[in-house]
Design an enzyme around this catalytic site. Structure first.
Site, mmCIF file in Angstrom:
data_model
loop_
_atom_site.group_PDB
_atom_site.id
_atom_site.type_symbol
_atom_site.label_atom_id
_atom_site.label_comp_id
_atom_site.label_asym_id
_atom_site.label_seq_id
_atom_site.Cartn_x
_atom_site.Cartn_y
_atom_site.Cartn_z
ATOM 1 N N VAL A 60 17.573 25.454 62.690
ATOM 2 C CA VAL A 60 17.817 26.752 62.358
ATOM 3 C C VAL A 60 19.067 27.024 62.688
ATOM 4 O O VAL A 60 19.473 28.309 62.254
ATOM 5 C CB VAL A 60 16.837 27.699 63.210
ATOM 6 C CG1 VAL A 60 15.348 27.391 62.883
ATOM 7 C CG2 VAL A 60 16.927 27.574 64.697
ATOM 8 N N TYR A 61 19.916 26.294 63.208
ATOM 9 C CA TYR A 61 21.516 26.732 63.298
ATOM 10 C C TYR A 61 21.943 27.107 62.152
ATOM 11 O O TYR A 61 22.326 26.148 61.366
ATOM 12 C CB TYR A 61 22.224 26.157 64.321
ATOM 13 C CG TYR A 61 21.758 26.007 65.634
ATOM 14 C CD1 TYR A 61 20.972 26.704 66.169
ATOM 15 C CD2 TYR A 61 22.226 24.919 66.481
ATOM 16 C CE1 TYR A 61 20.434 26.805 67.587
ATOM 17 C CE2 TYR A 61 21.857 24.765 67.995
ATOM 18 C CZ TYR A 61 21.113 25.699 68.298
ATOM 19 O OH TYR A 61 20.778 25.827 69.662
#
Length: 323
Positions: A60-61
């Site tokens: 998700v970064y």
């Protein structure tokens, strides 16, 4: 660089794990403060040169762009057999049903997507990014075991949750002959020590490696309490983690750092390394100088009086960082 076994495994990792949330396309996801590829690469290169072999990112970064940047940089600067590459799964990666979570469908899809972005055949440590209340833990642990059996991950890890949840996951895996978690990535620093109550004793008893996130308290332990950065101005989650009573601890860190003639970050990290249960703090940096401070901190030793000076002002906090 110093190296240590990861928990009770035979895997050697550097005492510093480079946190890679700072690396990513600022136009993707919700990390406007992240460094683009051009700015990220010199830091990753210097980390490799300094002997850091442990790198932690997540799908998700910056909407996957952190994995892309880290994967390309390590392919150029590192040796795959020497690098210990960690990523995480749970957060939503697309809109609609099954866009995130820890279902069998999500895990088996997301490991392949992460491997493609990283440009590797396997990751060394595959971690669940918090607890998924909507999925039976049996389903999650079996799917993770299958990821290991398929050769797509070498080890499994977990992140912030209640100690009873972690114990339950471990018991489910053991009862079914599935792969257990070997690490806990939890929220632990001088401003937030609630993990000392149950999670850290559990990890010590079970031989689980502890790799704390936010060891510098989102940078608060490195600067004056009222100072702000581009990240603090947009980091709603970070603002929920600490409160005004923590100011005195920041001031104590500054005093100890001044006495040693070192940067405040070195004191905060040296305190963590004074805890035998801690394997490697996950240190996020946005400048090469930040990385140099982290490496230099390995040489700093705090005596008992200094540790007491840093710890004594602490006041209990509400549970933070599990979301």
């Amino acid at each position: 660089m110093e190296y240590v076994k990861l928990g009770t495994t035979g895997l050697d990792v550097s005492r510093i794990c480079l946190g890679c949330m700072s690396f990513g396309d600022p136009k993707r996801g919700n990390h406007e403060w992240s460094l683009d590829e051009e700015a990220s690469r010199p830091i990753i290169r210097r980390a490799v040169e300094a002997g850091i072999n442990f790198f932690d990112t997540a799908n998700v970064y910056s909407a996957g762009s952190s994995e892309e940047i880290v994967g390309r940089a390590l392919a150029e600067y590192g040796e795959r057999d020497e690098v210990v590459l960690a990523t995480k799964v749970r957060g939503p990666m697309h809109k609609g049903p099954n866009g995130g979570g820890l279902s069998r469908k999500a895990i088996l899809s997301e490991i392949d997507h992460s491997l493609a972005r990283l440009g590797v055949d396997y990751v060394d440590l595959y971690q669940i990014h918090r607890w998924d209340y909507a999925t039976p833990i049996e389903e999650t642990m079996e799917a993770l075991h299958d990821v290991v059996r398929a050769g797509k991950a070498r080890y499994l890890g977990a992140s912030s949750m209640y100690a009873w949840q972690f114990a339950k996951a471990q018991q489910v895996a053991e009862a079914n002959g599935w792969t257990r978690f070997v690490t806990m990535q939890d929220h632990y620093n001088l401003l937030y020590r609630e993990e000392e109550r149950e999670m850290l004793p559990l990890c010590a008893d079970q031989g689980v490696g502890v790799i704390p996130w936010s060891p510098l308290a989102r940078g608060r332990l490195t600067r004056e309490w009222d100072a702000t950065t581009a990240r603090t101005e947009t980091d709603e989650f970070g603002r929920s983690l600490y409160h005004e009573d923590d100011r005195v601890i920041v001031e104590r860190v500054a005093a100890v750092a001044a006495a040693h003639g070192v940067a405040r970050a070195q004191v905060a990290l040296a305190w963590l390394w004074s805890k035998p249960v801690v394997t490697a703090p996950i240190v996020g940096v946005t400048r090469v100088s930040h990385l140099e401070d982290a490496v230099a901190a390995l040489e700093l030793r705090l005596d008992g009086d200094e540790v007491s000076q840093l710890e004594s002002p602490y006041r209990p906090h509400g549970i933070a960082g599990f979301a």
